[in-house]
Design a protein around this motif. Structure first.
Motif, PDB file in Angstrom:
ATOM      1  N   ALA A 142      47.826  36.030  45.236  1.00  0.00           N
ATOM      2  CA  ALA A 142      46.613  35.534  44.580  1.00  0.00           C
ATOM      3  C   ALA A 142      46.942  34.399  43.624  1.00  0.00           C
ATOM      4  CB  ALA A 142      45.903  36.656  43.828  1.00  0.00           C
ATOM      5  N   PHE A 143      45.996  33.504  43.508  1.00  0.00           N
ATOM      6  CA  PHE A 143      46.050  32.369  42.591  1.00  0.00           C
ATOM      7  C   PHE A 143      45.022  32.663  41.503  1.00  0.00           C
ATOM      8  CE2 PHE A 143      44.853  27.629  42.120  1.00  0.00           C
ATOM      9  CZ  PHE A 143      45.864  27.407  41.202  1.00  0.00           C
ATOM     10  N   ILE A 144      45.483  32.797  40.267  1.00  0.00           N
ATOM     11  CA  ILE A 144      44.579  33.136  39.162  1.00  0.00           C
ATOM     12  C   ILE A 144      44.415  31.923  38.258  1.00  0.00           C
ATOM     13  CG2 ILE A 144      44.142  34.657  37.202  1.00  0.00           C
ATOM     14  CD1 ILE A 144      45.859  36.779  38.594  1.00  0.00           C
ATOM     15  N   ILE A 145      43.170  31.557  38.031  1.00  0.00           N
ATOM     16  CA  ILE A 145      42.820  30.407  37.199  1.00  0.00           C
ATOM     17  C   ILE A 145      42.139  30.935  35.945  1.00  0.00           C
ATOM     18  CG2 ILE A 145      41.537  28.244  37.098  1.00  0.00           C
ATOM     19  CD1 ILE A 145      41.440  28.627  40.314  1.00  0.00           C
ATOM     20  N   LEU A 146      42.628  30.506  34.790  1.00  0.00           N
ATOM     21  CA  LEU A 146      42.081  30.981  33.517  1.00  0.00           C
ATOM     22  C   LEU A 146      41.489  29.837  32.704  1.00  0.00           C
ATOM     23  CD1 LEU A 146      45.030  33.334  32.508  1.00  0.00           C
ATOM     24  CD2 LEU A 146      42.848  33.990  33.558  1.00  0.00           C
ATOM     25  N   ASP A 147      40.390  30.133  32.019  1.00  0.00           N
ATOM     26  CA  ASP A 147      39.782  29.210  31.063  1.00  0.00           C
ATOM     27  C   ASP A 147      39.401  27.873  31.691  1.00  0.00           C
ATOM     28  OD1 ASP A 147      38.906  28.731  28.391  1.00  0.00           O
ATOM     29  OD2 ASP A 147      40.694  27.530  28.017  1.00  0.00           O
ATOM     30  N   CYS A 148      38.954  27.910  32.929  1.00  0.00           N
ATOM     31  CA  CYS A 148      38.674  26.661  33.628  1.00  0.00           C
ATOM     32  C   CYS A 148      37.520  26.859  34.611  1.00  0.00           C
ATOM     33  CB  CYS A 148      39.938  26.205  34.364  1.00  0.00           C
ATOM     34  SG  CYS A 148      39.785  24.591  35.126  1.00  0.00           S
ATOM     35  N   ALA A 149      36.365  26.364  34.268  1.00  0.00           N
ATOM     36  CA  ALA A 149      35.180  26.545  35.103  1.00  0.00           C
ATOM     37  C   ALA A 149      35.096  25.539  36.245  1.00  0.00           C
ATOM     38  CB  ALA A 149      33.927  26.439  34.240  1.00  0.00           C
ATOM     39  N   ASN A 150      35.824  24.446  36.141  1.00  0.00           N
ATOM     40  CA  ASN A 150      35.710  23.355  37.091  1.00  0.00           C
ATOM     41  C   ASN A 150      37.079  23.055  37.709  1.00  0.00           C
ATOM     42  OD1 ASN A 150      35.498  20.806  38.275  1.00  0.00           O
ATOM     43  ND2 ASN A 150      33.998  20.119  36.772  1.00  0.00           N
ATOM     44  N   PRO A 151      37.235  23.141  39.031  1.00  0.00           N
ATOM     45  CA  PRO A 151      38.541  22.900  39.656  1.00  0.00           C
ATOM     46  C   PRO A 151      39.158  21.537  39.323  1.00  0.00           C
ATOM     47  CG  PRO A 151      37.035  23.836  41.250  1.00  0.00           C
ATOM     48  CD  PRO A 151      36.235  23.553  40.013  1.00  0.00           C
ATOM     49  N   GLU A 152      38.344  20.539  39.085  1.00  0.00           N
ATOM     50  CA  GLU A 152      38.877  19.218  38.743  1.00  0.00           C
ATOM     51  C   GLU A 152      39.668  19.253  37.431  1.00  0.00           C
ATOM     52  OE1 GLU A 152      35.426  19.456  39.678  1.00  0.00           O
ATOM     53  OE2 GLU A 152      36.093  19.056  41.724  1.00  0.00           O
ATOM     54  N   ILE A 160      41.253  34.008  41.988  1.00  0.00           N
ATOM     55  CA  ILE A 160      40.510  34.706  40.943  1.00  0.00           C
ATOM     56  C   ILE A 160      40.326  33.721  39.808  1.00  0.00           C
ATOM     57  CG2 ILE A 160      40.548  36.606  39.268  1.00  0.00           C
ATOM     58  CD1 ILE A 160      42.485  38.069  41.241  1.00  0.00           C
ATOM     59  N   ASN A 161      39.094  33.508  39.402  1.00  0.00           N
ATOM     60  CA  ASN A 161      38.809  32.597  38.292  1.00  0.00           C
ATOM     61  C   ASN A 161      38.192  33.397  37.150  1.00  0.00           C
ATOM     62  OD1 ASN A 161      38.114  30.561  36.551  1.00  0.00           O
ATOM     63  ND2 ASN A 161      37.014  29.348  38.053  1.00  0.00           N
ATOM     64  N   ILE A 162      38.878  33.418  36.012  1.00  0.00           N
ATOM     65  CA  ILE A 162      38.403  34.123  34.829  1.00  0.00           C
ATOM     66  C   ILE A 162      38.146  33.070  33.761  1.00  0.00           C
ATOM     67  CG2 ILE A 162      38.898  35.871  33.091  1.00  0.00           C
ATOM     68  CD1 ILE A 162      40.915  37.083  35.147  1.00  0.00           C
ATOM     69  N   ASP A 163      36.887  32.933  33.377  1.00  0.00           N
ATOM     70  CA  ASP A 163      36.521  31.866  32.440  1.00  0.00           C
ATOM     71  C   ASP A 163      35.405  32.331  31.514  1.00  0.00           C
ATOM     72  OD1 ASP A 163      36.467  29.139  31.439  1.00  0.00           O
ATOM     73  OD2 ASP A 163      34.600  28.922  32.551  1.00  0.00           O
ATOM     74  N   HIS A 164      35.439  31.872  30.289  1.00  0.00           N
ATOM     75  CA  HIS A 164      34.416  32.247  29.313  1.00  0.00           C
ATOM     76  C   HIS A 164      33.362  31.168  29.124  1.00  0.00           C
ATOM     77  CE1 HIS A 164      35.886  29.673  25.979  1.00  0.00           C
ATOM     78  NE2 HIS A 164      37.052  29.823  26.574  1.00  0.00           N
ATOM     79  N   HIS A 165      33.469  30.056  29.799  1.00  0.00           N
ATOM     80  CA  HIS A 165      32.526  28.958  29.619  1.00  0.00           C
ATOM     81  C   HIS A 165      31.208  29.199  30.331  1.00  0.00           C
ATOM     82  CE1 HIS A 165      36.438  26.924  28.789  1.00  0.00           C
ATOM     83  NE2 HIS A 165      35.725  26.544  27.755  1.00  0.00           N
TER      84      HIS A 165
END
Length: 114
Positions: free
Chosen positions: A83-93, A109-114
């Motif tokens: 798995a690729f986990i992305i944190l604190d980032c709502a936009n892939p760019e 998995i994208n975990i973001d608070h924005h």
């Protein structure tokens, strides 16, 4: 099923992870990354942290910050991670060059608070 429960079950079911955050990371991005890394490692799983930009020098005191790698392109085989986990980032760019893995990772998995 709650998203939190779903993410927990997914992490429990897999064994290797690549964790990243947005370009020009600040304290909440690096702190989140370090926490999740420690949590996954405590579960006995393989985990790598990789960012497009270095950890800011004012955060070098944080335990484990020396384990955050700097992505220079091409040296990562995303297929080696479950798995690729992305944190604190709502936009892939905002992930910089690491955004290329969003479409090729077996799970993202994208975990973001924005």
């Amino acid at each position: 099923m709650k998203i939190k429960t779903q993410i927990k079950k997914t992490i429990q079911s897999l064994s290797s992870f690549l964790i990243t955050t947005h370009i020009n990371p600040e304290g909440d991005a690096i702190g989140s990354q370090l926490f999740l890394y420690r949590m996954i490692k405590k579960m006995g799983k393989k985990c790598t942290m990789l960012n497009c930009d270095p950890v800011p020098s004012n955060l070098n005191f944080l335990p484990g910050v020396d384990k955050v790698g700097l992505y220079r392109g091409g040296e990562v085989d995303i297929d080696k991670f479950d798995a690729f986990i992305i944190l604190d980032c709502a936009n892939p760019e905002r992930m910089g060059a690491l955004s290329e893995f969003v479409s090729s990772a077996s799970k993202t998995i994208n975990i973001d608070h924005h």
